[in-house]
Design an enzyme around this catalytic site. Structure first.
Site, short mmCIF file in Angstrom:
data_model
loop_
_atom_site.label_atom_id
_atom_site.label_comp_id
_atom_site.label_asym_id
_atom_site.label_seq_id
_atom_site.Cartn_x
_atom_site.Cartn_y
_atom_site.Cartn_z
CB ILE A 78 50.81 46.23 41.22
CG1 ILE A 78 50.21 45.24 42.01
CG2 ILE A 78 52.04 46.50 41.53
CD1 ILE A 78 50.59 43.83 42.11
CE1 TYR A 232 50.06 34.93 37.00
CE2 TYR A 232 50.41 33.81 39.04
CZ TYR A 232 50.31 35.03 38.28
OH TYR A 232 50.57 36.23 38.94
CE LYS A 236 53.44 36.28 36.51
NZ LYS A 236 53.71 37.68 36.22
CB THR A 269 45.04 43.60 41.80
OG1 THR A 269 45.29 42.25 41.51
CG2 THR A 269 46.20 44.38 42.51
#
Ligand SMILES: NC(=O)c1ccc[n+]([C@@H]2O[C@H](COP(=O)([O-])OP(=O)(O)OC[C@H]3O[C@@H](n4cnc5c(N)ncnc54)[C@H](OP(=O)(O)O)[C@@H]3O)[C@@H](O)[C@H]2O)c1
Length: 353
Positions: A78, A232, A236, A269
């Site tokens: 990104i 993770y 976040k 990605t």
């Protein structure tokens, strides 16, 4: 039609999940399975949101040659498409990357650097290494007394357990703590750039999985029971709580700086290298956003005039999205903020020291 889409997406994700588990750590407890199912559920909702709001997912690139943007990562995924867009706005783009030469080559492969009026500078940065963050920030602050945009983009997902040299679990270190420190160190330059009606902007690239995250203060590194999905989502969620409290502080001091947090979408990605979906690449090609689309909301948060003065907002597909319940509780946001300052031995946040 929508229901059919939902059924197909959910079915395919479950199918993909069941036939894989070759690259990803297999859940070992009920709690880990629960995390896994929550991921599939949130992921499916994310895909539906991306499909439903595709027409809103737009950003207008306008020329702003005197502005400087700093981005972490950006050599692939990104970030690479973010850099492309910022250069198309004729901005000066400073990339903080682990390998500056290959980053320049990667950008050069999609942008004609001899033609663009934007300027590209690639500097060494390992955002998971606090010493590297400090030396990058010092160098950048000396070179650029004013910074208009800071994009905290670099990240990892579902990585096997590893402690950074500073002793922090890698998701926490890279996705959150390094960016928390970098923002603190560059705030004087961001304040200097912001003007009434034209705020300097900070963009934290988070994820929709913040919704299933929790902050484990008793064991922030997950030493007792490490599970990559939990690490993770914790990192976040941390970015969201950080964003909210930082905006409160910026409002209090009446500086012309705003901070927003973005979910870029579910994007095809390398981030998924440790994910079950690597085994079903065709699903990613069909259902996931391209990196170009994934960059739109991030660039929107960085430059779009329509969100001027609307800091502290969580954006997804260029509109406001739902956030974790903790993000609506200022005390919880402040608790993580102070906890992070203590870890980094920061006495006064945002003074560049
Ligand atoms: N893809 C998605 O579906 C999705 C969804 C939600 C949120 N996000 C978020 O979007 C951001 C970008 O992800 P992506 O999908 O573009 O992933 P990606 O293609 O894997 O790119 C990750 C970027 O982060 C950099 N990076 C990783 N660790 C670093 C470190 N220690 N120091 C400096 N740079 C480092 C990488 O640089 P190297 O080449 O040096 O490794 C690379 O430029 C991440 O914050 C991610 O959590 C992505």
């Amino acid at each position: 039609m929508l229901l059919l889409l939902v059924v197909v997406i959910v079915g395919l994700l479950i199918f993909g999940f069941l036939i894989t588990k070759t690259t990803k750590e297999v859940p070992k407890s009920w709690l880990e399975w629960k995390t896994e199912f929550k991921y599939q559920y949130i992921g499916a909702l994310g895909l539906i949101h991306d499909a439903q709001y595709a027409s809103r997912d737009r950003v207008t690139l306008y020329k702003q040659p005197d502005r400087i943007a700093v981005i972490t990562g950006g050599n692939r995924g990104i970030g690479l498409r973010i850099v492309e867009k910022l250069l198309a706005c004729d901005m000066t783009v400073v990339m903080g990357v682990r390998d500056p030469d290959s980053a320049k080559t990667a950008v050069g492969a999609i942008v004609d650097l001899t033609q663009t009026k934007g300027k590209l500078i690639c500097e060494q940065l390992d955002v998971g290494d606090l010493e590297s963050v400090r030396s990058f920030a010092k160098h950048i602050a000396q070179k650029y007394p004013k910074i208009d945009v800071l994009l905290n983009n670099a990240g990892i997902m579902f990585a096997p357990f590893k402690l950074s040299d500073d002793g922090y679990e890698s998701h926490f270190a890279i996705n959150y703590l390094g960016h928390f420190l970098l923002t603190h160190l560059l705030l004087p330059q961001l304040r200097a750039a912001g003007q009434k009606g034209k705020n300097a902007r900070i963009v934290n690239v988070s994820s929709c999985v913040n919704l299933i995250g929790s902050i484990n203060y008793k064991d922030i590194n997950g030493l007792d029971n490490y599970y990559p999905g939990a690490a993770y989502s914790q990192s976040k969620l941390a970015q969201i709580l950080f964003t909210r409290h930082l905006q409160t502080l910026l409002d209090r001091e009446q500086s012309h700086v705003q901070v927003n947090v973005v979910h870029p979408g579910i994007v095809d990605t390398d981030l998924f290298e440790h994910s079950a979906t690597t085994s079903v690449p065709f699903l990613k090609k069909i259902f996931f956003k391209t990196p170009e689309r994934g960059s739109r909301t991030v660039v929107y948060a960085a430059i779009d005039p329509s969100i001027e003065g609307r800091g502290g907002t969580y954006l997804s597909n260029c509109c406001k999205g739902p956030v974790h319940a903790s993000a609506k509780q200022p005390a919880k946001c402040e608790k993580l903020f102070n906890f992070s300052c203590d870890l980094l031995k920061i006495k006064e946040y945002g003074n560049g020291k």
